[in-house]
Design an enzyme around this catalytic site. Structure first.
Site, PDB file in Angstrom:
ATOM      1  N   GLU A   1      42.407  45.654  35.276  1.00  0.00           N
ATOM      2  CA  GLU A   1      42.856  44.855  36.423  1.00  0.00           C
ATOM      3  C   GLU A   1      41.715  44.408  37.310  1.00  0.00           C
ATOM      4  OE1 GLU A   1      46.124  45.514  40.002  1.00  0.00           O
ATOM      5  OE2 GLU A   1      45.042  47.229  39.170  1.00  0.00           O
TER       6      GLU A   1
ATOM      7  N   ASP B   1      46.392  43.451  48.673  1.00  0.00           N
ATOM      8  CA  ASP B   1      46.893  44.701  49.231  1.00  0.00           C
ATOM      9  C   ASP B   1      46.154  45.874  48.568  1.00  0.00           C
ATOM     10  OD1 ASP B   1      48.163  43.766  46.886  1.00  0.00           O
ATOM     11  OD2 ASP B   1      50.040  44.793  47.330  1.00  0.00           O
TER      12      ASP B   1
END
Length: 531
Positions: A490, A306
Site C-alpha cells: 500500500e 487519514d
C-alpha cells in the site's frame, strides 16, 4: 438434473428465503444493513472491547439472524452468569468473507506478470451477502488486504494499470458501479459499505470518465454527464445558504472575496464504525467536544489522508485535528477539473450557455485557489485555514495538484518543482510531508497516487528531468520490495531503500490496487530504465 445442480438450487432458494425474511423483518433495502445503528449497545460493546484486533472486522461481519433479533438476544443474555461476548458474537455472526485464493507470487515472474496475475485475484463479482456491503451490479477491483470493498479514489489509480492491461470492460464495469452509487445514494461513498455512506473521497469520477473516453471515444462524456452533474451537486450542497455571516455549510465555504471553495466533511458526527475504539480514544485525549473531534476525523477519512499532520492544529498530534477548517488544495483542484469537464460535456451537448457558466465557475475557483493557497515567499502551495484566515504551514505533496491540472503559472510550477527536489525527494521517491508523526500520511511514507500526481504535474510544465528522477526512484523502491517479499504494498518508506511503509491505524497492506496501477503505467510510459 444432477445431484450437484439440485443442491445448488436448494441453496439459492434458502438464501432467497432468508432475504425475504430479513428484509421483511427489518424493513431494510437489500445491502443496507447498518451494524452501528441496527445492533444498538452490542456494536459499541464489541468495538470498545477490542475483541477483534482490527476494528473494521466486526462492521464487516455477516449477521446470521435479523439484527433486531440479535440485539434483543444480547440484552437478554449479557447479564447472565458466564456470559462470553466472543462466544455470543461467533454464534450470531460469520466473519467477513475472504476470497478463496491460494495465490502466491511466482519468484521467476516479472513484476508486470505478477500484476497481470493479481487482477483476477483482486476482482470481486456481485454476490448476495446480508452484510454492510452495498451491492453493486458489476465486477470491480478491490485494493487488497483488509480492504474488501471498492474504494473511490483508489479505483482511478487502479484503472491506470487496468488500461495498460487492456481491461477496458473492467474499467467500464467500475465506472458503471460508481454511476450506480451516484444514482442510488446521491454521491460516491468512501467505499461500498453502509458505514461509508455519510462521506465520499477525493472526487476522481471525472478523471475515470476520461480514462474510459480514451478507450471508447468522447461520446462517453455525453453519456455520463447527468451522473457527473449529480456528483457536483453533492459537493456543492448547501451553497445557497451561504453569506458573509454564515460562510460554511457542509462541504462548501464562502471565502472573504465571495468565491465558493470546498472542504472535506462528513455528515455524521460520531465515531467511525470501522475505527470506533480508536476514535473514542482520540476524542478523550483531545479534551474537546467529542462530536467536533469525530467530525474532523471523519472528514480526514473523506480526504483519503487519514491521518496526516496536514490536518493537525499543532502539526504533530492527532488529538488537535481540525480537518474541516481547511480549504484543501487537492479537493479544489479536482473540483476545478470537474467543472471544466462539465463545461466540456455541455459543449458536446450543444448547450453553450451552460458551458460558459461552468467555465466561469472553474475560472473563479482557479483564481481563488491561487489567491488563498499560493505562498509567494515560500514559492509553494499550501492549504488555507478559513477559520483562522491564514495559510497552513504544513508543506505537503497536495501542492502538486495545481500542477497536475495546469492551474499554476510557469513561475509557480518552477517554485513547486524546486521545493519537491530539495525537501521531498528521497531515495525511494517523494515523501508525503516533511514531518514524522507516526501517522501513515506523513514522512517517511510515500504513496503511489501522490507520486503519479507529482510526476505528471511536473511533466505538464516540462520539468522532465525531475519527473524522470522521481519515477526511477519510486519504481526502484517498488521493485526492491517486490524482489525481497514477492509483494506490492500500500505504501513505502521512501527515506530508506527497499523498505515498506508503516504507521497509522493498521499494518501495511499488500495487494495493492493503486500501487499496481501506477507502477504498471510508469513502466509502460518508458521513462524508467531497468539496470
Amino acid at each position: 438434473m444432477s445431484h450437484f445442480t439440485h443442491k445448488r438450487l436448494k441453496g439459492n432458494f434458502a438464501v432467497l428465503l432468508f432475504w425475504l425474511f430479513f428484509v421483511g423483518a427489518q424493513g431494510l433495502v437489500f445491502g443496507q444493513y447498518k451494524p452501528y445503528q441496527d445492533l444498538g449497545p452490542l456494536f459499541e460493546d464489541v468495538q470498545l472491547s477490542g475483541l477483534f484486533p482490527d476494528s473494521k472486522t466486526f462492521p464487516d461481519c455477516i449477521p446470521l439472524a435479523p439484527p433486531t433479533q440479535i440485539a434483543q438476544a444480547y440484552q437478554r443474555e449479557k447479564s447472565l452468569p458466564g456470559f462470553d461476548l466472543k462466544r455470543f458474537v461467533m454464534q450470531y455472526f460469520k466473519l467477513p468473507t475472504e476470497p478463496t485464493t491460494h495465490f502466491k507470487s511466482d519468484p521467476k515472474a516479472s513484476v508486470e506478470e505478477h500484476i497481470q496475475a493479481l487482477w483476477p485475484v483482486l476482482t470481486r463479482r456481485p454476490v448476495p451477502e446480508q452484510s454492510s456491503l452495498l451491492p453493486l451490479p458489476h465486477a470491480y477491483v478491490v485494493p487488497g488486504g483488509r480492504f474488501r470493498e471498492i474504494y473511490y479514489w483508489d479505483s482511478y489509480f487502479t484503472m491506470l494499470g487496468l488500461q495498460v492491461s487492456g481491461q477496458t470492460e473492467l474499467i467500464q464495469n467500475m465506472v458503471d458501479n460508481f454511476t450506480h452509487l451516484i444514482q442510488t445514494t446521491g454521491h460516491i461513498p468512501n467505499g461500498n459499505r453502509s458505514y461509508y455512506l455519510s462521506r465520499s473521497q477525493p472526487p476522481f469520477y471525472a478523471l475515470m470518465l476520461r480514462v474510459l473516453a480514451q478507450e471508447k471515444g468522447k461520446s462517453i462524456l455525453k453519456q455520463y454527464a447527468p451522473a457527473l452533474q449529480k456528483e457536483y451537486d453533492f459537493w456543492m450542497a448547501g451553497s445557497q445558504e451561504l453569506s458573509a455571516q454564515n460562510p460554511a455549510a457542509r462541504r462548501v465555504v464562502r471565502m472573504p472575496n465571495g468565491v465558493l471553495l470546498n472542504r472535506y466533511w462528513d455528515d455524521d458526527p460520531s465515531p467511525r464504525p470501522e475505527a470506533y475504539k480508536e476514535d473514542v480514544a482520540v476524542a478523550k485525549a483531545s479534551d474537546r467536544n467529542p462530536q467536533q473531534v469525530y467530525r474532523h476525523l471523519r472528514a480526514a477519512a473523506e480526504s483519503g489522508w487519514d491521518f496526516s499532520s496536514r490536518w493537525f492544529g499543532d502539526g504533530q498530534g492527532l488529538e488537535t485535528i481540525e480537518t474541516t477548517d481547511f480549504i484543501p488544495l487537492d479537493l479544489n483542484a479536482l473540483l476545478y477539473h470537474l467543472e471544466m469537464t462539465l463545461a466540456e460535456m455541455a459543449q458536446l451537448n450543444g448547450d453553450k450557455a451552460e458551458a460558459r457558466a461552468f467555465m466561469q465557475k472553474a475560472k473563479n475557483r482557479k483564481q481563488a485557489l491561487l489567491q488563498y493557497c499560493w505562498n509567494a515567499q515560500e514559492k509553494f502551495f499550501y492549504d488555507y485555514n478559513w477559520v483562522k484566515n491564514r495559510q497552513s504551514t504544513a508543506a505537503t505533496l497536495a501542492a502538486a495538484f495545481p500542477l497536475y491540472f495546469c492551474m499554476a503559472t510557469k513561475e509557480q510550477a518552477a517554485g513547486v518543482a524546486q521545493k519537491l527536489a530539495r525537501d521531498f525527494l528521497q531515495t525511494g521517491g517523494l515523501r508525503t510531508t516533511l514531518v514524522h508523526t507516526g501517522q501513515q500520511w506523513d514522512a517517511p511514507n510515500g504513496w503511489a497516487p501522490l507520486q503519479w500526481i507529482s510526476i505528471q504535474g511536473l511533466r505538464a510544465y516540462r520539468k522532465n528531468e525531475l519527473a524522470d528522477t522521481i519515477t526511477a526512484r519510486w519504481v526502484h523502491q517498488n521493485l526492491a520490495v517486490f524482489k525481497e517479499t514477492g509483494k506490492l504494498t500500500e505504501k513505502y518508506n521512501v527515506e530508506k531503500a527497499g523498505q515498506e511503509g508503516g504507521g497509522g491505524e493498521y499494518p501495511n497492506q499488500d495487494g495493492f490496487g493503486w500501487t499496481n496501477g501506477v507502477l504498471l503505467r510508469l513502466l509502460k510510459d518508458g521513462t524508467f530504465k531497468r539496470k
